[in-house]
Design an enzyme around this catalytic site. Structure first.
Site, PDB file in Angstrom:
ATOM      1  N   THR A  93       4.422  10.381 -32.739  1.00  0.00           N
ATOM      2  CA  THR A  93       5.200   9.806 -33.955  1.00  0.00           C
ATOM      3  C   THR A  93       6.382   9.270 -33.340  1.00  0.00           C
ATOM      4  O   THR A  93       7.261   9.893 -33.302  1.00  0.00           O
ATOM      5  CB  THR A  93       5.240  10.642 -35.134  1.00  0.00           C
ATOM      6  OG1 THR A  93       3.769  11.479 -35.076  1.00  0.00           O
ATOM      7  CG2 THR A  93       5.691  10.163 -36.269  1.00  0.00           C
ATOM      8  N   LYS A 121       2.352   5.760 -40.372  1.00  0.00           N
ATOM      9  CA  LYS A 121       2.536   7.155 -40.214  1.00  0.00           C
ATOM     10  C   LYS A 121       3.888   7.805 -40.641  1.00  0.00           C
ATOM     11  O   LYS A 121       3.921   8.963 -41.193  1.00  0.00           O
ATOM     12  CB  LYS A 121       2.443   7.385 -38.617  1.00  0.00           C
ATOM     13  CG  LYS A 121       2.558   8.677 -37.974  1.00  0.00           C
ATOM     14  CD  LYS A 121       1.864   9.853 -38.336  1.00  0.00           C
ATOM     15  CE  LYS A 121       2.314  11.331 -38.116  1.00  0.00           C
ATOM     16  NZ  LYS A 121       1.671  12.394 -38.784  1.00  0.00           N
ATOM     17  N   LYS A 138      13.223  14.516 -36.959  1.00  0.00           N
ATOM     18  CA  LYS A 138      13.059  13.337 -36.222  1.00  0.00           C
ATOM     19  C   LYS A 138      12.234  12.253 -37.206  1.00  0.00           C
ATOM     20  O   LYS A 138      12.566  11.022 -37.514  1.00  0.00           O
ATOM     21  CB  LYS A 138      12.326  13.529 -34.936  1.00  0.00           C
ATOM     22  CG  LYS A 138      11.672  12.098 -34.287  1.00  0.00           C
ATOM     23  CD  LYS A 138      10.365  12.388 -33.244  1.00  0.00           C
ATOM     24  CE  LYS A 138       9.287  13.116 -34.000  1.00  0.00           C
ATOM     25  NZ  LYS A 138       8.193  12.482 -34.124  1.00  0.00           N
TER      26      LYS A 138
HETATM   27  P1  NAP Z   1       4.980  19.396 -28.442  1.00  0.00           P
HETATM   28  O1  NAP Z   1       4.040  20.625 -28.398  1.00  0.00           O
HETATM   29  O2  NAP Z   1       6.455  19.538 -28.582  1.00  0.00           O
HETATM   30  O3  NAP Z   1       4.772  18.775 -27.168  1.00  0.00           O
HETATM   31  C1  NAP Z   1       5.619  17.446 -26.541  1.00  0.00           C
HETATM   32  C2  NAP Z   1       5.045  17.098 -25.442  1.00  0.00           C
HETATM   33  O4  NAP Z   1       6.137  16.131 -24.871  1.00  0.00           O
HETATM   34  C3  NAP Z   1       5.041  18.138 -24.227  1.00  0.00           C
HETATM   35  O5  NAP Z   1       4.016  17.728 -23.511  1.00  0.00           O
HETATM   36  C4  NAP Z   1       6.592  17.853 -23.539  1.00  0.00           C
HETATM   37  O6  NAP Z   1       6.339  18.249 -22.013  1.00  0.00           O
HETATM   38  C5  NAP Z   1       6.497  16.409 -23.556  1.00  0.00           C
HETATM   39  N1  NAP Z   1       7.899  15.962 -23.466  1.00  0.00           N
HETATM   40  C6  NAP Z   1       8.837  16.052 -24.177  1.00  0.00           C
HETATM   41  N2  NAP Z   1      10.182  15.381 -23.878  1.00  0.00           N
HETATM   42  C7  NAP Z   1       9.594  14.957 -22.548  1.00  0.00           C
HETATM   43  C8  NAP Z   1      10.275  13.974 -21.826  1.00  0.00           C
HETATM   44  N3  NAP Z   1      11.674  13.663 -21.797  1.00  0.00           N
HETATM   45  N4  NAP Z   1       9.772  13.517 -20.559  1.00  0.00           N
HETATM   46  C9  NAP Z   1       8.306  13.638 -20.512  1.00  0.00           C
HETATM   47  N5  NAP Z   1       7.540  14.570 -21.298  1.00  0.00           N
HETATM   48  C10 NAP Z   1       8.308  15.079 -22.457  1.00  0.00           C
HETATM   49  O7  NAP Z   1       4.869  18.536 -29.632  1.00  0.00           O
HETATM   50  P2  NAP Z   1       3.533  18.242 -30.527  1.00  0.00           P
HETATM   51  O8  NAP Z   1       3.592  19.109 -31.741  1.00  0.00           O
HETATM   52  O9  NAP Z   1       2.350  17.955 -29.596  1.00  0.00           O
HETATM   53  O10 NAP Z   1       3.810  16.663 -30.813  1.00  0.00           O
HETATM   54  C11 NAP Z   1       3.656  15.702 -29.981  1.00  0.00           C
HETATM   55  C12 NAP Z   1       4.052  14.416 -30.901  1.00  0.00           C
HETATM   56  O11 NAP Z   1       2.761  14.247 -31.853  1.00  0.00           O
HETATM   57  C13 NAP Z   1       5.305  14.143 -31.606  1.00  0.00           C
HETATM   58  O12 NAP Z   1       5.570  12.870 -31.702  1.00  0.00           O
HETATM   59  C14 NAP Z   1       4.890  14.737 -33.141  1.00  0.00           C
HETATM   60  O13 NAP Z   1       5.836  14.032 -33.983  1.00  0.00           O
HETATM   61  C15 NAP Z   1       3.555  14.166 -33.244  1.00  0.00           C
HETATM   62  N6  NAP Z   1       2.804  14.873 -34.150  1.00  0.00           N
HETATM   63  C16 NAP Z   1       2.676  16.233 -33.968  1.00  0.00           C
HETATM   64  C17 NAP Z   1       1.978  16.933 -35.260  1.00  0.00           C
HETATM   65  C18 NAP Z   1       2.048  18.511 -35.241  1.00  0.00           C
HETATM   66  O14 NAP Z   1       1.369  18.901 -36.102  1.00  0.00           O
HETATM   67  N7  NAP Z   1       2.507  19.036 -34.103  1.00  0.00           N
HETATM   68  C19 NAP Z   1       0.904  16.282 -35.907  1.00  0.00           C
HETATM   69  C20 NAP Z   1       0.847  14.813 -35.811  1.00  0.00           C
HETATM   70  C21 NAP Z   1       1.931  14.238 -34.889  1.00  0.00           C
HETATM   71  P3  NAP Z   1       6.859  19.633 -21.688  1.00  0.00           P
HETATM   72  O15 NAP Z   1       5.429  20.696 -21.794  1.00  0.00           O
HETATM   73  O16 NAP Z   1       7.131  19.343 -20.263  1.00  0.00           O
HETATM   74  O17 NAP Z   1       8.007  20.217 -22.580  1.00  0.00           O
END
Ligand code: NAP
Length: 294
Positions: free
Chosen positions: A94, A170, A239
């Protein structure tokens, strides 16, 4: 198909596993390398860098925010520099409308394609291949991406040939979810302070006029006060409200409720909410009603 997958967090790990399950050859990469191990055990190939994850026809990104996606896409050895001409970047994070526009332009200049494909659904839905996906991009690229997107979701909506349109849809959806969390929190505080059973109240709501998944999912979390571990962490919710406000400001569309939500998220984060689910926003109404400290 031979594809890459960058970003194995809460969402990405389940999505990459489902692409493997569907028979695709998946090269995985994650900044924190240990998170690649469970996928490698399922048959994925580990990449040593972003560039290595770009060796296939398409590469997915599922990263936290704009900064992460920009770093991985535009940095040295990033996706734009590494994906072959004709390759497709399937961006599922997102992110802002502005970054989607910037990505589309850069990929276009490099002879590549951007398919914006943000998803609705929490980590449980990602793991069960039950995501709802909104896709936008040039029709042939969306067509190529279709079987990949179908492997990770239950519903796919191809909405436009302009990638950023999917990102705006989204963001507007997450704005609506946050309004439901805030209003459910207020209603639950009212019912709870009066000493009425919240679980039964939720059943009355969800079995009558409010039968939508968003009321069921968030109502259950709020009613149970279960905000840890986070499925969707509060900083990510903050965010998304910031991003929807930025997109709305660009279009000169006032969103007064989003402005209120922005401050609610800041309050939550200022009071130790970083590692809570975004539905913990509901606790603010209880605090304001004198039902809890902090
Ligand atoms: P998350 O568990 O915090 O995972 C974030 C990912 O991004 C990890 O692989 C992290 O790597 C990587 N990352 C963060 N900063 C980085 C950087 N500077 N360089 C390289 N990699 C980096 O988050 P998530 O819940 O999976 O969400 C991911 C996305 O999906 C977000 O945009 C969120 O808004 C969207 N989303 C989430 C949900 C939900 O329910 N969780 C639903 C729909 C959409 P590391 O492992 O090294 O930290």
């Amino acid at each position: 198909m031979k594809i890459g997958f960058i970003g194995l967090g809460r969402m990405g790990s389940g999505m990459a596993a489902n692409l493997l399950k569907a028979g695709h050859e998946v090269i995985v990469y994650n900044r924190t390398r240990e998170k690649m191990a469970p996928l490698v055990a399922k048959g994925a190939k580990p990449a040593a860098s972003t560039a290595e994850a770009c060796a296939g026809e398409a590469v997915f990104t599922m990263l936290a925010n704009d900064d992460a996606v920009a770093e991985v896409a535009f940095g040295e050895g990033g996706i734009v520099a590494s994906l072959k001409p004709g390759g497709i970047h399937i961006s599922t994070s997102t992110i802002s409308v502005a970054l989607a526009e910037r990505l589309a332009e850069a990929h276009g200049k490099a002879g590549q394609h951007l398919v914006s494909a943000p998803v609705f659904g929490r980590p449980e839905a990602a793991e069960a291949a039950q995501l709802s996906i909104v896709a936008a991009g040039a029709a042939p690229a969306v067509g190529t991406a279709k079987p990949l997107l179908e492997a990770i979701g239950q519903k796919l909506f191809a909405v436009s040939e302009t990638p950023k349109d999917a990102n705006l849809i989204k963001l507007s959806g997450n704005f609506l979810i946050a309004t439901v969390i805030e209003s459910l929190g207020e209603a639950m505080a009212l019912i709870g302070k009066a000493g009425i059973d919240r679980a039964q109240y939720l059943e009355i709501l969800t079995s009558t006029l409010f039968g939508a998944p968003v009321y069921k999912t968030y109502g259950a979390l709020i009613s149970a006060g279960k905000f840890e571990p986070p499925g969707f962490a509060a900083p990510l919710g903050h965010k998304d409200i910031r991003l929807v406000l930025a997109a709305a400001e660009d279009l000169r569309v006032p969103l007064p409720i989003a402005s209120l939500l922005r401050d609610r998220f800041i309050t939550l984060l200022a009071n130790g909410g970083d590692n809570l689910d975004w539905s913990a926003l509901a606790t603010l109404a209880e605090r304001d009603a004198g039902m809890r400290q902090g």
